[in-house]
Enzyme design. Structure first.
Site, mmCIF file in Angstrom:
data_model
loop_
_atom_site.group_PDB
_atom_site.id
_atom_site.type_symbol
_atom_site.label_atom_id
_atom_site.label_comp_id
_atom_site.label_asym_id
_atom_site.label_seq_id
_atom_site.Cartn_x
_atom_site.Cartn_y
_atom_site.Cartn_z
ATOM 1 N N ASP A 464 0.830 -1.208 0.000
ATOM 2 C CA ASP A 464 0.000 0.000 0.000
ATOM 3 C C ASP A 464 0.868 1.263 0.000
ATOM 4 O OD1 ASP A 464 -2.417 1.379 -0.015
ATOM 5 O OD2 ASP A 464 -3.254 0.208 1.636
ATOM 6 N N ASP A 528 -10.485 1.620 -3.687
ATOM 7 C CA ASP A 528 -10.961 1.178 -2.379
ATOM 8 C C ASP A 528 -12.483 1.085 -2.342
ATOM 9 O OD1 ASP A 528 -8.514 0.795 -1.231
ATOM 10 O OD2 ASP A 528 -8.477 2.679 -0.136
#
Length: 730
Positions: A464, A528
């Protein structure tokens, strides 16, 4: 092979680039587009030259006054943004090449007479600047450009490079420009306007590709369509700061291009030192956006490191448990995941030192004994024992001030001390960037990650990157070029050290999905948002570059955590089929009926993924803004999988027809409607073909009718989807 000393012709996969190579001058592109064939190349080139407007009298100034060179400069009478801007001390460097040589060649394994590569070497003996440039038609007909500028002087004064952009000309009929913007979690939002007038740049200063990156510049003749029309696209294969540019001036051919956005004084080249640009990718298509995307897909799929074989169905734990880690619960979740057919189990954020929320622990990549008193060994062994791969979340480029790493090495933070806010909550997610260009910081991260990969047998990393880098940085590099290259290097080193390890690139979702990252990562996380209404558009524009087998597309809960919008499980499953399928969901909370539906969906994914993750991607163009349809067709045309969906109420009672690009006119197919995603509720006036398509034998029809007439779409409800499986019968 064709290179007559005055022209070079590059040809590959139905694309042709014709370059004029005058003695001592930077080459000029006379043509870039569909390969029109040249049985008598000498005559064609002579006629092309005659057909092209030139300055009169010809000796007054070079042709580049009308037709810019590969690296346009003011010394060529070009009035737009120069391709190269540099200076020494306080004096600007106005480049004027005193010698230029070109060499034509071909890629390894090309036919004997092929030419698809042009190398250019240029020198400015007055300013002591040297340049090497390569133009290459790669697999699929994607045009790649890259350049290196070198300080050829031996003095103490460095050559400071402000920018080095690469461009290609586009014809005057290209009158529209499409670019992108977005936000978390709504990436890849297109904006189409008239082609801007003048020399226009769009910068992205987020320290990564970012959610609001231009991502691509798409010039088109009229508004672009997916299945038809001419488009010329430009994409920067780089995961740092970017500049995209258009030069649309009355006295020159229009230019489309891009380059790395360098920081002030960042690229200071001492004697003999050089700076190499990222790749700039140019894709031409006369069959719409899908044709341009196909060139990217073929190029990426041809790379030796590209993922191959069945893409595992994945369950990621973030939306299942967030930071609430409990070994017993996660083991039960793994048991159920294996039972429904999941093949990869990924433990997300929350497992490492101090990590009870998003304010602590980044930089300390060791298991937190307070949460995992037995370590992660038991969970990893259990997951492997169930026949699944085990994955783990990291954010290697980031650091929290509340971490042992920051307390022991505050100098590893990639920011000037005065730029670090005194209040931790000023920084996004209270985190900062770790200076991976610092060898000690790099080795710290590498070693801690490698220890875990080795000790736990990690098969997969979710990598990430949750923070923009906008503040000044320290250590004299004043920018992010070195940081981006260090990130790539860490990807590659870990994958070399642990063969078979796969790494997914996530950056708060789809904030780093460029073709630079795609040459190092095995998968990207497109967003997301697992809301299928948003995902259907995010994914179709992400696919302009990224092939579907590299796009994570998971089924989440309803309502979606990112929008709180409720949707049917069948709709969520259908959208997941458009990428690399999986779950972002605590399936321990599912009802027996939902688990039955999920199990059937996973079986369908495993049946269809051979086509879904290797075929050519097609999108239908509709007039009704409520409709979406996307298909993948096998290379031999024998099978196609189409997902047809709505995003809101249909506009008309009489719906449009879905014409199936990619099927063969001379073949007969059977259309089957797959029910594994869940039984749909139907409205009125269902087309008769659907009755047969829902039966065992399917609906038999010729490819010519499917392709040229099309199936009448049923009157779907808002946010409803169907999956069509089209198979050749003869």
């Amino acid at each position: 092979m064709f290179d007559n000393g005055n022209h070079v012709v590059l040809r590959r996969d139905d694309v042709c680039v014709v370059l004029k190579t005058p003695d001592g001058e930077m080459p000029q592109v006379e043509y870039w587009g569909r390969d029109f064939g040249m049985p008598d190349a000498e005559d064609v080139l002579a006629m092309l030259d005659v057909m092209t407007l030139k300055v009169t009298p010809p000796d007054e100034k070079p042709d580049a006054a009308l037709r810019p060179s590969l690296l346009p400069q003011g010394a060529e009478a070009f009035a737009g943004r120069p391709g190269l801007e540099a200076y020494r001390g306080e004096a600007p460097v106005f480049v004027r090449w005193t010698s230029v040589t070109t060499t034509a060649g071909a890629h390894d394994g090309a036919p004997v007479d092929a030419v698809d590569v042009l190398d250019v070497h240029a020198e400015d003996g007055v300013n002591d600047v040297a340049l090497d440039m390569r133009l290459e038609l790669a697999e699929g007909g994607l045009l790649l450009a890259k350049a290196t500028v070198r300080n050829a002087g031996d003095g103490a004064e460095p050559l400071v490079v402000n920018w080095l952009d690469l461009t290609m000309p586009i014809p005057r009929r290209a009158d529209h420009l499409t670019q992108f913007t977005g936000r978390w979690p709504l990436e890849k939002q297109p904006a189409t306007t008239a082609l801007p007038i003048g020399s226009v740049t769009r910068d992205c200063r987020h320290g990564k590709t970012s959610h609001e990156s231009p991502w691509m510049f798409i010039a088109s003749d009229g508004a672009p369509k997916f299945s038809a029309g001419e488009v010329w696209t430009c994409h920067l294969a780089w995961s740092g700061n970017q500049t995209y540019r258009i030069d649309n001036l009355p006295q020159h051919e229009a230019l489309l291009g891009a380059g790395e956005l360098l920081g002030p004084g960042e690229m200071r080249l001492g004697a003999g030192a050089a700076y190499t640009t990222p790749q700039v990718c140019f894709s031409y298509s006369d069959s719409g956006l899908d044709g341009a995307a196909s060139r990217f897909h073929r190029w990426l799929r041809a790379m030796p490191q590209h993922v191959r074989g069945d893409r595992p169905v994945t369950l990621n734990t973030w939306e299942a448990v967030y930071f609430d880690h409990d070994e017993a619960t996660l083991i039960r979740l793994a048991d159920l995941a294996a039972k429904v057919g999941v093949e990869r189990f990924v433990l997300d954020d929350g497992w490492f030192h101090l990590r009870r929320d998003d304010t602590k622990g980044l930089g300390d990549w060791v298991v937190d004994p307070a949460v995992w008193p037995n370590g992660l060994d038991a969970l990893a062994r259990h997951v492997h024992g169930l026949g699944m791969q085990f994955g783990l979340w990291f954010e290697p480029e980031m650091i929290n001030l509340d971490s042992d790493c920051a307390r022991e090495h505050p100098d590893w933070i990639l920011a000037a001390p005065e730029a670090v806010p005194c209040r931790a909550d000023v920084s996004y997610r209270t985190q900062y960037v770790l200076d991976l260009a610092n060898p000690d910081a790099y080795r710290h991260v590498h070693d801690q990650m490698a220890d875990l990969i080795r000790g736990l047998g990690i098969d997969y990393i979710k990598w990430d990157h949750n923070r923009d880098v906008t503040e000044p940085v320290h250590a004299g590099h004043y920018g992010l070029h070195a940081q981006t290259e260090a990130c790539y290097r860490l990807f590659d080193e870990l994958k070399r050290e642990f063969p078979g390890l796969e790494i997914e690139s996530c950056a708060s979702g789809g904030g780093r999905t460029d073709a630079g990252m795609l040459q190092h990562a095995d998968r990207i996380w497109a967003s997301d948002s697992n809301d299928p209404r948003d995902r259907v558009d995010i994914q179709r524009y992400t696919e302009l570059i990224v092939p579907p087998e590299m796009i994570g597309a998971h089924v989440g809960p309803s309502p979606a955590h990112s929008t709180w919008r409720a949707t049917d499980l069948s709709y969520r499953a259908a959208m997941s089929l458009e990428g690399c399928s999986g779950f972002e969901w605590n399936i321990l909370e599912c009802t027996p009926e939902e688990l039955k539906q999920i199990t059937g969906f996973v079986a369908l994914v495993k049946e269809l993924r051979g086509v879904l993750h290797s075929g050519s991607v097609h999108h239908a163009d509709f007039h009704d803004p409520a409709l979406r349809a996307r298909g993948v067709v096998s290379d031999d045309g024998s099978r196609a999988i189409w997902v047809v969906a709505t995003v809101t109420n249909l506009r008309d009672v009489v719906t449009e027809r879905l014409r199936l690009d990619g099927v063969r006119d001379d073949r007969v197919y059977r259309v089957h409607m797959r029910g594994e995603i869940g039984e749909s509720r139907w409205g009125w006036n269902t087309p008769e073909w659907m009755r047969d398509a829902r039966g065992e034998d399917g609906f038999a029809v010729s490819g010519a009718l499917l392709k040229n007439v099309g199936l009448q779409i049923p009157p779907l409800w808002p946010m409803q989807a169907i999956v069509l499986d089209i198979r050749e019968v003869r």
